[in-house]
Design a protein around this motif. Structure first.
Motif, mmCIF file in Angstrom:
data_model
loop_
_atom_site.group_PDB
_atom_site.id
_atom_site.type_symbol
_atom_site.label_atom_id
_atom_site.label_comp_id
_atom_site.label_asym_id
_atom_site.label_seq_id
_atom_site.Cartn_x
_atom_site.Cartn_y
_atom_site.Cartn_z
ATOM 1 N N TYR A 68 -5.825 3.166 9.140
ATOM 2 C CA TYR A 68 -6.266 4.387 8.458
ATOM 3 C C TYR A 68 -7.781 4.423 8.568
ATOM 4 O O TYR A 68 -8.490 3.849 7.755
ATOM 5 C CB TYR A 68 -5.822 4.377 6.997
ATOM 6 N N GLN A 69 -8.267 5.084 9.612
ATOM 7 C CA GLN A 69 -9.687 5.049 9.928
ATOM 8 C C GLN A 69 -10.521 5.674 8.815
ATOM 9 O O GLN A 69 -10.246 6.776 8.355
ATOM 10 C CB GLN A 69 -9.953 5.784 11.249
ATOM 11 N N GLY A 70 -11.552 4.920 8.384
ATOM 12 C CA GLY A 70 -12.476 5.417 7.383
ATOM 13 C C GLY A 70 -12.106 5.084 5.948
ATOM 14 O O GLY A 70 -12.926 5.286 5.048
ATOM 15 N N ALA A 71 -10.909 4.580 5.712
ATOM 16 C CA ALA A 71 -10.478 4.286 4.342
ATOM 17 C C ALA A 71 -11.001 2.920 3.916
ATOM 18 O O ALA A 71 -11.007 1.966 4.693
ATOM 19 C CB ALA A 71 -8.959 4.319 4.242
ATOM 20 N N GLY A 72 -11.441 2.812 2.656
ATOM 21 C CA GLY A 72 -11.930 1.557 2.120
ATOM 22 C C GLY A 72 -10.804 0.616 1.772
ATOM 23 O O GLY A 72 -9.632 1.008 1.710
ATOM 24 N N PRO A 73 -11.118 -0.656 1.518
ATOM 25 C CA PRO A 73 -10.071 -1.642 1.191
ATOM 26 C C PRO A 73 -9.250 -1.262 -0.034
ATOM 27 O O PRO A 73 -8.025 -1.443 -0.051
ATOM 28 C CB PRO A 73 -10.858 -2.932 0.969
ATOM 29 N N MET A 82 -6.928 1.587 0.863
ATOM 30 C CA MET A 82 -5.863 1.087 1.732
ATOM 31 C C MET A 82 -4.814 0.324 0.934
ATOM 32 O O MET A 82 -3.612 0.472 1.173
ATOM 33 C CB MET A 82 -6.457 0.178 2.813
ATOM 34 N N GLU A 83 -5.263 -0.475 -0.015
ATOM 35 C CA GLU A 83 -4.311 -1.263 -0.806
ATOM 36 C C GLU A 83 -3.420 -0.378 -1.657
ATOM 37 O O GLU A 83 -2.201 -0.579 -1.721
ATOM 38 C CB GLU A 83 -5.075 -2.255 -1.689
ATOM 39 N N GLN A 84 -4.013 0.625 -2.324
ATOM 40 C CA GLN A 84 -3.250 1.458 -3.249
ATOM 41 C C GLN A 84 -2.328 2.437 -2.534
ATOM 42 O O GLN A 84 -1.203 2.684 -2.990
ATOM 43 C CB GLN A 84 -4.218 2.216 -4.169
ATOM 44 N N SER A 85 -2.792 2.999 -1.417
ATOM 45 C CA SER A 85 -2.024 4.072 -0.767
ATOM 46 C C SER A 85 -1.155 3.605 0.383
ATOM 47 O O SER A 85 -0.218 4.313 0.772
ATOM 48 C CB SER A 85 -2.980 5.159 -0.254
ATOM 49 N N VAL A 86 -1.421 2.414 0.935
ATOM 50 C CA VAL A 86 -0.666 1.955 2.114
ATOM 51 C C VAL A 86 0.000 0.610 1.855
ATOM 52 O O VAL A 86 1.221 0.477 1.990
ATOM 53 C CB VAL A 86 -1.585 1.873 3.356
ATOM 54 N N THR A 94 -2.594 -8.446 3.659
ATOM 55 C CA THR A 94 -4.039 -8.521 3.845
ATOM 56 C C THR A 94 -4.558 -7.113 4.063
ATOM 57 O O THR A 94 -4.048 -6.395 4.933
ATOM 58 C CB THR A 94 -4.404 -9.402 5.056
ATOM 59 N N THR A 95 -5.555 -6.739 3.288
ATOM 60 C CA THR A 95 -6.095 -5.392 3.363
ATOM 61 C C THR A 95 -7.600 -5.451 3.553
ATOM 62 O O THR A 95 -8.298 -6.166 2.833
ATOM 63 C CB THR A 95 -5.779 -4.594 2.082
ATOM 64 N N ARG A 96 -8.072 -4.724 4.525
ATOM 65 C CA ARG A 96 -9.510 -4.551 4.694
ATOM 66 C C ARG A 96 -9.766 -3.134 5.171
ATOM 67 O O ARG A 96 -8.826 -2.337 5.283
ATOM 68 C CB ARG A 96 -10.081 -5.581 5.668
ATOM 69 N N GLU A 97 -11.009 -2.810 5.415
ATOM 70 C CA GLU A 97 -11.364 -1.421 5.706
ATOM 71 C C GLU A 97 -10.620 -0.907 6.938
ATOM 72 O O GLU A 97 -10.784 -1.394 8.047
ATOM 73 C CB GLU A 97 -12.874 -1.304 5.937
ATOM 74 N N GLY A 98 -9.780 0.083 6.698
ATOM 75 C CA GLY A 98 -9.075 0.740 7.789
ATOM 76 C C GLY A 98 -7.825 0.054 8.284
ATOM 77 O O GLY A 98 -7.115 0.613 9.121
ATOM 78 N N ILE A 99 -7.507 -1.154 7.794
ATOM 79 C CA ILE A 99 -6.353 -1.903 8.318
ATOM 80 C C ILE A 99 -5.559 -2.501 7.161
ATOM 81 O O ILE A 99 -6.139 -3.094 6.244
ATOM 82 C CB ILE A 99 -6.796 -3.025 9.272
ATOM 83 N N SER A 100 -4.245 -2.354 7.226
ATOM 84 C CA SER A 100 -3.341 -2.962 6.260
ATOM 85 C C SER A 100 -2.308 -3.798 7.016
ATOM 86 O O SER A 100 -1.637 -3.288 7.924
ATOM 87 C CB SER A 100 -2.633 -1.891 5.421
ATOM 88 N N ARG A 101 -2.200 -5.082 6.653
ATOM 89 C CA ARG A 101 -1.231 -5.981 7.272
ATOM 90 C C ARG A 101 -0.296 -6.522 6.190
ATOM 91 O O ARG A 101 -0.764 -7.114 5.223
ATOM 92 C CB ARG A 101 -1.922 -7.142 7.981
ATOM 93 N N VAL A 102 0.985 -6.330 6.383
ATOM 94 C CA VAL A 102 1.994 -6.857 5.474
ATOM 95 C C VAL A 102 2.870 -7.819 6.274
ATOM 96 O O VAL A 102 3.512 -7.427 7.257
ATOM 97 C CB VAL A 102 2.843 -5.736 4.853
#
Length: 310
Positions: free
Chosen positions: A51-56, A59-63, A83-91
């Motif tokens: 999710y380009q441009g989204a903050g950590p 990303m955590e709350q919405s993805v 693991t969540t960081r800017e623009g990337i969510s890994r489950v």
């Protein structure tokens, strides 16, 4: 002592038995598969969402939270990590060791598809990837020289990488480092505002001018020619001549509101080899290929690469 007496009493039988052990041992040793890592299947499946441009926090709350709730109820799941960081969510979904991961992966894909309408607009399609130990690089090839980093990347991408990937047993060779060529259109904000030209107009004008359009076919006698309109850019100068709009009969071109620069992408990976700029190729093998044999072929092929400067 009884073993020694038995061997002396039946020398021919003892000799044949020893020869049989030697032959079987030699055959087993010659056919024994040698590899860097054992052929095991680790029951782990990972979902990756961009999710380009989204903050950590966003990303955590919405993805991440939505994805975790969807996959946590899959059968035979041991625990779930994220693991969540800017623009990337890994489950990461960890199954039990006796679970059928193929069935679990299909179930995860179905559950992820159900939550697509709950994800924010602009989120990429989640990628569901199964952990495979064979995807780890078996070797790294370092490339350096007294040339520009952009030219070095072009040599590695167009000359070295294809030859390495054609070696038997090699699956891919990904490049890290170097400078990737990029044509940038640098706009002047004041001129854009003065001429009332939105940035989207510039983007659409460039996209509509850089096309390869099929134009039908032409039949002359027994020959049939395929026609096409070639309007893709091979030089920078024509890009500056693209007309954005016309004001009072005067065309406004890209050169009037900015400039076109032949440069390189923003460099996020730096590789230094003996203090000099360079890059590396991470080589991955095929699933059933022997690691030692593949590396030996790569080592033998490197001095024979064609088209590589000294």
């Amino acid at each position: 002592m009884w073993l020694t007496r038995l061997a002396l009493r039946y020398p021919i039988t003892t000799f044949l038995f020893a020869m049989t052990l030697l032959v079987l041992g030699w055959v087993s040793l010659s056919q024994l598969q040698v590899d860097l890592l054992p052929d095991i299947s680790i029951p782990v499946v990972t979902t990756i969402t961009y999710y380009q441009g989204a903050g950590p926090l966003d990303m955590e709350q919405s993805v991440t939270v939505v994805t975790e709730r969807a996959v946590s109820s899959v059968n035979d799941v041991n625990y779930v990590q994220s693991t969540t960081r800017e623009g990337i969510s890994r489950v990461r979904i960890n199954f039990n060791w006796d679970a059928d991961v193929d069935v679990g992966m299909v179930d995860i894909v179905q559950r992820v598809n159900r939550i697509l309408n709950q994800l924010p607009s602009g989120v990429s399609q989640p990628n569901v990837v199964r952990f495979d130990i064979t995807t780890q690089p078996i070797c790294n090839i370092a490339v350096s020289g007294d040339i520009d980093e952009r030219d070095l990347y072009d040599i590695a991408f167009n000359t070295i990488q294809p030859q390495i990937e054609h070696i038997t047993g090699v699956a891919s060779a990904s490049i890290s480092g170097g400078k990737i060529r990029e044509i940038q259109v640098v706009l002047d904000r004041d001129r854009l505002q003065a001429l009332q030209i939105p940035v989207q107009t510039v983007l659409s004008s460039i996209a509509n001018s850089n096309l390869l359009i099929p134009s039908g076919d032409l039949k002359i006698g027994q020959f049939d020619f395929s026609l096409r309109t070639e309007s893709r850019f091979n030089l920078i100068k024509p890009i500056e001549a693209i007309v954005l709009k016309t004001v009072n009969g005067v065309p406004i071109r890209i050169a009037d509101i900015g400039k076109v620069v032949d440069t390189y992408q923003e460099q996020t990976q730096l590789v230094r080899i003996n203090g000099k700029p360079g890059l590396t190729l991470s080589v991955q093998k095929l699933a059933k290929a022997n690691t030692i044999d593949v590396v030996d072929r790569i080592v033998k092929a490197i001095p024979k690469l064609q088209g590589v400067p000294e």
